[in-house]
Design an enzyme around this catalytic site. Sequence first.
Site, short mmCIF file in Angstrom:
data_model
loop_
_atom_site.label_atom_id
_atom_site.label_comp_id
_atom_site.label_asym_id
_atom_site.label_seq_id
_atom_site.Cartn_x
_atom_site.Cartn_y
_atom_site.Cartn_z
CB THR A 177 -21.39 20.02 18.63
OG1 THR A 177 -21.10 18.66 18.25
CG2 THR A 177 -22.12 20.05 19.94
CG ASP A 178 -17.80 21.90 13.36
OD1 ASP A 178 -17.76 20.80 12.76
OD2 ASP A 178 -17.39 22.95 12.85
CD1 TRP A 179 -17.80 14.89 12.43
CD2 TRP A 179 -19.28 16.53 12.64
NE1 TRP A 179 -18.97 14.49 11.82
CE2 TRP A 179 -19.89 15.46 11.93
CE3 TRP A 179 -20.05 17.67 12.90
CZ2 TRP A 179 -21.22 15.52 11.48
CZ3 TRP A 179 -21.35 17.72 12.45
CH2 TRP A 179 -21.93 16.67 11.76
#
Length: 924
Positions: free
Chosen positions: A702-704
């Site tokens: 995932t993105d953060w």
Amino acid sequence: MKQYTLYWTRYEELARQAVAEGVVLVKNEQKTLPLQSGTKLAVFGRSQFHYYKSGTGSGGMVNVGHVTTPLEALRERPDIHINESLYATYEEWVKENPFDQGVGWAGEPWSQQEMDVTDELVEQATQESDVALIMIGRTAGEDRDNTADPGSYLLTDIEHTMIERVTKRFDKTVVVLNVGNIIDMKWAKEPSAILYAWQGGMEGGKGLVDVLVGDVSPSGKLTDTIAQSIEDYPSTKNFGHADKGIYQEDIYVGYRYFETFAKEDVLYPFGFGLSYTTFKTEVKRTAETDGVLTVEVEVTNAGECDGKEVVQLYVEKPQGKLGNPLRSLVAFEKTLLLEPGERQTLSFNVHMTDFASYDDSGLTGHESSFVLEAGTYRLHVGTDVRSATLALEVEQQEQRVLETLSENMAPVLPFERMKPIQGEKGFEVGYESTPLRAVDVETRYLEERPETRVFTGDQGIKLSDVYHEKASLDAFLDQLTDEDLAAIVRGQGMNSPRVTPGTAAAFGGVSDRLNELEIPAACCADGPSGIRMDIGTKAFALPNGTLLASTFNVDLVEDLFEMTGLEMRKNRVDTLLGPGMNIHRNPLNGRNFEYFSEDPHLTGKMAVAQLNGMHRVGVTGTLKHFSANNQEAHRHDIDSVVSERALREIYLKVFEMAVKEGRASSIMTTYGAVNGIWTAGLYDQNTRILRDEWGFEGIVMTDWWAKVNFREDESANRQNTAAMVRSQNDLYMVVDRPDLNSFEDNTMASLEEGIVTRGELLRSARNICTFILKSPAMERLLGIHDGSVEVLGFEDEMNQQDTFELDYQHLENGEHVDLSGIDTSTGNTHVFAISVDQTGTYDITLTARSNAGELAQMPVTLFANNIPGATFTFNGTDGEWVTQTKQVFFLNQHNYLQLYFALSGLEVKDVSFKLADEFSMKNG
């Protein structure tokens, strides 16, 4: 052990060459450029003092020792004479009007206040100079789109007046655009020369000046169409909304739209760029054999100086039943450096299978298939999309189905999409209903779930045994407990203590238990403009993505990223969070500087080049953002409503090329949704297309702090890791303590309820371990390669700190040091010293607050005795005081401490120190 050598001077040379080849000369009347020896140059614009090496956000936070500005590089040229009185006037004005860094994450202004240039000042400059150079600077980036306002996409009144006054009095005026993205150019008729210099990283000034003075003839080409107005781009009306972004233009993005419907709206076409020399291109041979089109193009340097040229091939498909753009880039190649009179023949072999269109409607009788419709296919050859002329026609007698797939990622919201309609003078914009989802994705998913294997308990197998082929990976994974599996799908960070200090995350061996099984922690660092290390470690700042794509030189980009790969090995980084691969759907996207182009073929080829370069030395990149991340505003909540055809031909195509041609092994999903489902949990994308169709065998992260949902009819949240794992997005980035579930995700609870299965967790664990087995992290664990890289030609500034004489403050257990009022601006440090009576591990608690947004990242690193001890990464707190606690071991009684602030935006209150065990410090 294999020893790598990074020749830093070679790194600098390649970056400098990339800047010089990526600069795009769009106008050059009166032979204004190159600047002749002896030129007396008047430099206007405050950007001469403040060169933007990159845009903002994670892709720009590279700590550098020095960035050479264009003005510095010009001053190093003995044959160019800078107007010193004009320079002094600007210097005094800048002192009174300092650079505004903004506050916190994405807090910078798009542009800086500009000095009002009077007629008198310009007149004085003409008496002492014969050429004027005007520098215009812009920034934008992560969480910060451009806007169609003065000071962003538009010039300010002061900037426009400056250009008017200078061009009125100087016969020769050069405007240099130090920008991350194209800007409005209604003013372009005024100056005699215009250069897009982009944002060139550390070597930007040197590479630009190489072009300005003629050491290098410009050969960069535009990767985007520059239209008359921002309103001319068909995506503008659907850009920047808070909840839904309707991709009504469908496949007609950039030049695909303008060349089909609105040629008259174009100022500078895609692929356009001037040179100091002239080239003659001639098609010498064409042929078609078994669906392969061969074109040989002879390029002759017909001018008076050395130079390079880019030859571009575009296909014109028949309209058929589906409708198509009049031009689509299918191949390009750059010549070698040709001397005057020298010629080179470029050979192209283009497969007609590359011309297929995706039928998401069934109009051809073959729904969810790539189809080559019957009709005439025309191949056009030229040096930009507008100049390309017909070279070869091929008649496809019968419709041909090239690949039969299945419906995936289809929209659920009805909307009308663009389609050409034949008019009296050409094609006009028409619309048709977009095909909607027809399958039950939940039922289909349940039918495709992996089988669950039995937990075997500890069999004594380590991951090293798998590496040495003493045991199978499945036998190893079957030993992992449910808690182990829940931990391994969590990435740790930012600034995990298990990997290189200051980097974005660790994954894999993120708990002591997983380490005991000899799963090492792999390291990823932000890119793609260079390695971000929040503790202040210096790294090489690369030219931005748009500039690199403007070179149209895949060999050069590959060589440059081999150097980046060596730098990654030096810093024990296993994957760089890049390349950024999203399409320049609209010029206002603030993150366009990280991405490459409005065209999927060019974007894909540049991504492949970067991966190939890093792969030469055993590291890799993480493709991002998968997929349709085409605006920064509301990026956590935006639902991109887009047809399957546009996804297949434009937005997914780039990732497909990187997977199939570039052997990508790591991908990052987006913050937002595509057709109602947040991509971090989008099974159709992450499993059915990526893995089942393309054969991807790597990891997906995932993105953060991304949000996830199961279905389009439910909201997304940051704890729904069950939906993430079910989609085969393997890693949630990031949490502080993966073993303790400090982010309170729903993995274990969903496992107990049967919402997610052990088989699905094992599948992700297998993906993660497969990646790690092939990574330098595993080599480091086994001692096969220690990750060290010899660096030649560079004085390593990493972690060099100044020394101070300080009074030591004696602390009782639990006491705090007052930090109120200290300077926390970007790059600042605060130094103090403490004495303790007992050595050991201390809980160090930092109290701070910020008015920035909740996902803003403001790292603070604590150095203990010149060694990075811990990094506190604060997010926005809505002005409320919050605390973070980290552990640091003090070996000495007296300790010299330093706080390093990687990004402004925090107000700190105090820091306290308490022994981590039950014992209190003794009074001394």
